[in-house]
Motif scaffolding. Structure first.
Motif, PDB file in Angstrom:
ATOM      1  N   THR A   1      10.088   3.570   3.150  1.00 30.77           N
ATOM      2  CA  THR A   1       9.364   4.699   3.709  1.00 30.77           C
ATOM      3  C   THR A   1       7.878   4.390   3.606  1.00 30.77           C
ATOM      4  N   ALA A   2       7.048   5.298   4.051  1.00 35.51           N
ATOM      5  CA  ALA A   2       5.608   5.036   4.052  1.00 35.51           C
ATOM      6  C   ALA A   2       4.849   6.259   3.565  1.00 35.51           C
ATOM      7  N   ILE A   3       3.794   6.000   2.807  1.00 40.87           N
ATOM      8  CA  ILE A   3       2.814   7.023   2.447  1.00 40.87           C
ATOM      9  C   ILE A   3       1.478   6.520   2.965  1.00 40.87           C
ATOM     10  N   GLY A   4       1.020   7.133   4.041  1.00 45.07           N
ATOM     11  CA  GLY A   4      -0.174   6.610   4.703  1.00 45.07           C
ATOM     12  C   GLY A   4       0.117   5.229   5.260  1.00 45.07           C
ATOM     13  N   ARG A   5      -0.676   4.255   4.845  1.00 43.99           N
ATOM     14  CA  ARG A   5      -0.466   2.885   5.303  1.00 43.99           C
ATOM     15  C   ARG A   5       0.355   2.051   4.320  1.00 43.99           C
ATOM     16  N   ASP A   6       0.737   2.650   3.226  1.00 44.08           N
ATOM     17  CA  ASP A   6       1.488   1.919   2.206  1.00 44.08           C
ATOM     18  C   ASP A   6       2.987   2.001   2.468  1.00 44.08           C
TER      19      ASP A   6
END
Length: 382
Positions: free
Chosen positions: A207-212
């Motif tokens: 999954t992603a949090i922002g660009r991470d």
């Protein structure tokens, strides 16, 4: 820094199974140069051979591809070879592919039954019918490269010598589903064929949090002690081992860091049982109530030894039929509770019901201090 806990002894990842009239032959076909394994169909005895026997018109074998040898089970008069015939890759763990057993095959080595009595043949037939159910055992997972029986923290603390051992030697026996089945292969020193298998669940996703980008892995490891289906197997035995004990681990990887959090669950740890009938909630019986404090203490001292500080959250109803369980558990915990073993009752069904799971925030508020104090494992993978 997390080092890959890889075994110095590689496992065979693909094999060809030859079914001759008198023996099974397991031939590595994954590019390995190892010997083939021959298993007698008369008595299950094993030996390594350098070449697969020649075929003839009178000796035409059935041939199939297999992906692992789970083990050998010896019954009254015969032995049974258990192999993996289909696998499904379900993700990766610590950079290694993880497989789910999609199909098992049980192959009898029972020609010796021809010389058995009628009674022995009858009993063996009953056992072998029950054994067929094992082909449909759900939730079996394995890896050829890393040890699924160990949490990230335990993998990280393996010594250099332990990391060079075969995977089955590194394994945690509590979560090694085929521990007993491997005994014959262990006795014959067949390390490349010894594939550790766990029962439980494995889920891996990104999954992603922002660009991470975040890698998330959830692993549930079911303990092999005191197994059984719900209601048929309850409580603990006299040694403190509880029914349906499961270790669940959440692993999160992001930006070169790895975090692991472990929790366990199991049946209420004293002697009780439930008699299954046609009612929705069968009645239960508390056995030898005077032993509850001793059994509970053994259970939690073992947990503390294996996991460190423990917070026991009791989720059963405080009223009704389950109220007696809750009362006995709470009373027994008074003798065990300390700074490193805590007990908390949370009446899950009364507070959350069937739909109000947001009310779990009430539970979180009550255990927040414990979670902050004990934290989780954090590793720098860089």
């Amino acid at each position: 820094m997390m080092e890959r806990a890889e075994s110095g002894q590689k496992l065979y990842t693909r094999m060809r199974l030859w079914e001759f009239p008198d023996q099974f032959v397991v031939e590595p076909t994954d590019g390995s140069s190892g010997s083939a394994l021959a298993i007698s169909r008369a008595d299950g005895s094993m030996n390594l051979i350098h070449e697969v026997p020649e075929c003839s018109i009178l000796r035409v074998p059935k041939i199939r591809t297999i992906f692992g040898v789970v083990g050998v089970l010896k019954l009254l008069a015969g032995s049974y070879l258990i192999v993996i015939t289909e696998r499904e890759c379900v993700g990766s763990y610590l950079g290694h592919p993880i497989y789910k057993v999609a199909s098992l095959k049980i192959l009898p080595c029972d020609h010796s039954l021809n010389n058995s009595s009628a009674e022995q043949k009858k009993v063996e037939a009953e056992f072998s019918c029950l054994l067929k159910l094992a082909e449909r055992t759900p939730g079996l997972y394995f890896s050829y490269d890393t040890n699924l029986t160990l949490s990230v923290q335990r993998l990280n603390t393996l010594g250099d010598e332990s990391k060079l051992l075969p995977l089955w030697r590194q394994a945690e026996p509590r979560f090694l589903w085929n521990n007993y089945l491997m005994e014959a292969l262990i006795d014959n020193k067949l390390d490349p064929f010894l594939l550790p298998v766990i029962q439980g669940s494995f889920h891996h996703f990104q999954t992603a949090i922002g660009r991470d980008i975040i890698d998330v892995t959830l692993i549930a490891r079911r303990c092999t002690r005191r197994n059984g289906t719900r209601m048929w197997r309850r409580g603990a035995d006299s040694d403190g081992y509880v029914a349906n004990f499961v270790e669940t681990e959440q692993v999160v990887q992001m930006n070169g860091f790895m975090a692991s959090f472990v929790q366990v669950r199991g049946s209420i740890p004293f002697l009780w049982e439930q008699t299954v009938d046609l009612t929705y909630k069968p009645k239960f019986e508390i056995l030898r109530a005077e032993e509850a404090p001793r059994v509970v203490e053994r259970h939690f001292l073992d947990l503390r030894k294996k996991y460190g500080n423990v917070l026991a959250v009791d989720l059963v109803n405080k009223h009704g039929g389950e109220g007696r369980l809750c009362e006995n558990f709470g009373n027994a915990m008074q003798n065990v509770a300390s700074d490193d073993i805590r007990y908390l009752h949370f009446d899950f069904h009364r507070i959350c019901g069937h739909v109000h799971f947001e009310r779990l925030s009430i539970l979180f508020e009550q255990i927040e201090d414990f979670l902050e104090k004990n934290g989780y494992l954090l590793l720098n993978e860089k």
